[in-house]
Design a protein around this motif. Sequence first.
Motif, PDB file in Angstrom:
ATOM      1  N   THR A  19      50.040  13.756  15.153  1.00 18.30           N
ATOM      2  CA  THR A  19      48.926  12.828  15.312  1.00 18.30           C
ATOM      3  C   THR A  19      49.444  11.465  15.789  1.00 18.30           C
ATOM      4  O   THR A  19      48.717  10.485  15.709  1.00 18.30           O
ATOM      5  CB  THR A  19      48.177  12.609  13.983  1.00 18.30           C
ATOM      6  OG1 THR A  19      49.117  12.185  12.992  1.00 18.30           O
ATOM      7  CG2 THR A  19      47.471  13.861  13.527  1.00 18.30           C
ATOM      8  N   ASN A  54      42.679   7.533  11.691  1.00 13.54           N
ATOM      9  CA  ASN A  54      43.275   8.169  12.863  1.00 13.54           C
ATOM     10  C   ASN A  54      42.322   9.254  13.383  1.00 13.54           C
ATOM     11  O   ASN A  54      42.027  10.233  12.695  1.00 13.54           O
ATOM     12  CB  ASN A  54      44.619   8.785  12.453  1.00 13.54           C
ATOM     13  CG  ASN A  54      45.330   9.446  13.600  1.00 13.54           C
ATOM     14  OD1 ASN A  54      44.768  10.299  14.277  1.00 13.54           O
ATOM     15  ND2 ASN A  54      46.568   9.049  13.824  1.00 13.54           N
ATOM     16  N   GLU A  56      42.640  11.492  15.740  1.00 14.47           N
ATOM     17  CA  GLU A  56      43.234  12.811  15.968  1.00 14.47           C
ATOM     18  C   GLU A  56      43.298  13.622  14.664  1.00 14.47           C
ATOM     19  O   GLU A  56      43.096  14.839  14.669  1.00 14.47           O
ATOM     20  CB  GLU A  56      44.630  12.632  16.591  1.00 14.47           C
ATOM     21  CG  GLU A  56      45.352  13.902  16.984  1.00 14.47           C
ATOM     22  CD  GLU A  56      44.641  14.738  18.057  1.00 14.47           C
ATOM     23  OE1 GLU A  56      43.604  14.303  18.598  1.00 14.47           O
ATOM     24  OE2 GLU A  56      45.145  15.845  18.318  1.00 14.47           O
ATOM     25  N   ARG A  59      39.918  14.868  14.150  1.00 11.80           N
ATOM     26  CA  ARG A  59      39.654  15.953  15.099  1.00 11.80           C
ATOM     27  C   ARG A  59      40.276  17.266  14.620  1.00 11.80           C
ATOM     28  O   ARG A  59      39.636  18.315  14.622  1.00 11.80           O
ATOM     29  CB  ARG A  59      40.221  15.588  16.477  1.00 11.80           C
ATOM     30  CG  ARG A  59      39.797  16.525  17.609  1.00 11.80           C
ATOM     31  CD  ARG A  59      40.504  16.181  18.929  1.00 11.80           C
ATOM     32  NE  ARG A  59      41.851  16.718  18.941  1.00 11.80           N
ATOM     33  CZ  ARG A  59      42.169  17.940  19.372  1.00 11.80           C
ATOM     34  NH1 ARG A  59      41.239  18.727  19.862  1.00 11.80           N
ATOM     35  NH2 ARG A  59      43.408  18.368  19.310  1.00 11.80           N
ATOM     36  N   LYS A  60      41.523  17.200  14.194  1.00  9.29           N
ATOM     37  CA  LYS A  60      42.196  18.426  13.739  1.00  9.29           C
ATOM     38  C   LYS A  60      41.555  18.972  12.470  1.00  9.29           C
ATOM     39  O   LYS A  60      41.456  20.186  12.294  1.00  9.29           O
ATOM     40  CB  LYS A  60      43.685  18.160  13.543  1.00  9.29           C
ATOM     41  CG  LYS A  60      44.383  17.967  14.883  1.00  9.29           C
ATOM     42  CD  LYS A  60      45.882  17.922  14.794  1.00  9.29           C
ATOM     43  CE  LYS A  60      46.443  17.986  16.218  1.00  9.29           C
ATOM     44  NZ  LYS A  60      47.894  17.913  16.275  1.00  9.29           N
TER      45      LYS A  60
END
Length: 486
Positions: A19, A54, A56, A59-60
């Motif tokens: 990330t 964060n 990302e 998103r993950k």
Amino acid sequence: MAKYKACIGLEMHCEISETNTKVFSSAANTYSDVPNSNIRPVDMAFPGTLPVVNKEAVRKSIMASLILGCKQPEYMYFERKNYYYPDLPKGYQITQETKPIPVGIYGKLTFDCNGEQKTVRINNLHLEEDAASADHTGSYSTIDYNRAGVPLLELVTEPDLRSAEEAVNFLETMRAIYQYAGISEADSKKGQIRCDVNVSIMDEDKDDTNLENYGTKIEIKNVNSFGGVRDAINYEIERQIELKEDGKYDEMEQQTRRWDEESGTTIYMRSKVDAIDYKYFVEPNIPKFRIDPAWVEKIKSEIPELPMERLEKYQEQFGLSAYDANILVKEKEVSDYFEECIKLGIDAKSASNWITTRILGHINKENLQMREIYITPAMLKDLIEMVSSNQISSKQAKDLFYKVLEDKKEPKVLAKELGMEQIASDEELRSIIVKILDANEENIKKYKEGRTNVLDYFVGQVMKETRGKANPALTSSILIEEIGKR
Ligand code: ADP
Ligand code: MG
């Protein structure tokens, strides 16, 4: 055990990788052996520092939630879980409680357990920050803040697992999913996966769809290997059965224990009665934010090929057995290696045989990672082709395989060095054979009189002449042909 069944629920913590930065700070999210090198003031809880989420990592997490068929939130926010410990300098952990929806709730996962399909319900999936790591040595302790603030995805299952075997197979499947989806390296050796294991037992004939029939759950904290999970569960089941048989199960209080690897036992830590009150409240420094449904759709479209898809492909398209296909997909690196072999044009069954027997055998014996093995798919292709083109025998190929790993030299080069190449050229063999036949009129006569075992004598002569390098099948067929001409 026959009289009882076990009910097991897992809380699986997995660090999210790649990330760039940590979940609420700008420190690098990379593993480092140098203590306290990946930290920013916010990880140390310095006054006046503020967390920034964060994207990302979110998103993950949402990708994991989608893969598990969970319901996603419309709005996301974080909460503070308050407690003090030296590895938690802020005095609280930023996490997500289950209300209303963290990154996902109510999903399920179907996985293979020794050829049987099992389904476990997922209660929820939430995103939080990892704590620092404390190390206690002798009279002093050290703290490494590198881990503080690393994004951590926690998955909580319902108590649907019925044995240690099922629990481990579930964890292995989840690990594969995280690896394939690029959510986490999920490497236990780097401490990226840690589990809390909850165990209770009930009489075998009781209905396990009725919550009232469930026994008191015992929580085992922070088990950091799958082997540990298996052993801890088996130990705990036995311990609880003993209590039951002694009539002491019903008075057993809900408690937290820890797994002690050395003694192979679970040890009492604290009772749920004096459970810490974490005094959760909404993290005021992170405003609640909206999760755009279009973004969720986009994330869905970005889910890479998953282990279950490869499993199906390997069986239906490549005709592999379920057993072999399961071995191949278990670890992404192994499956990627196999895919590379296919891309190079190696026959699927042949690639699968080499990987599931020799390559994995070697890796397990030497305790290596797939990426560390010297032989590449291209080299494996050379090796397989040397056999199919009769350059070497399959027995020689096995020897050559281990020699390649030992000497770290390409199969082709090594085969030459070792003089391993078979003589498989028709022309070369024929000229040797003609010479031998010319000098053996007597034996040709015997052969023609019906003593066909004389052929073995001739093969032996050819082998002697070529120092064992002649291809046996080709030798026999040329011999028969040449004798026939006389
Ligand atoms: P807590 O509030 O103590 O964290 P939860 O109800 O959130 O408890 O459950 C935590 C974990 O314990 C979940 O994985 C769940 O499946 C498991 N669990 C709950 N009840 C039982 C039980 N009776 N036996 C085994 N596991 C259980
Ligand atoms: Mg919990």
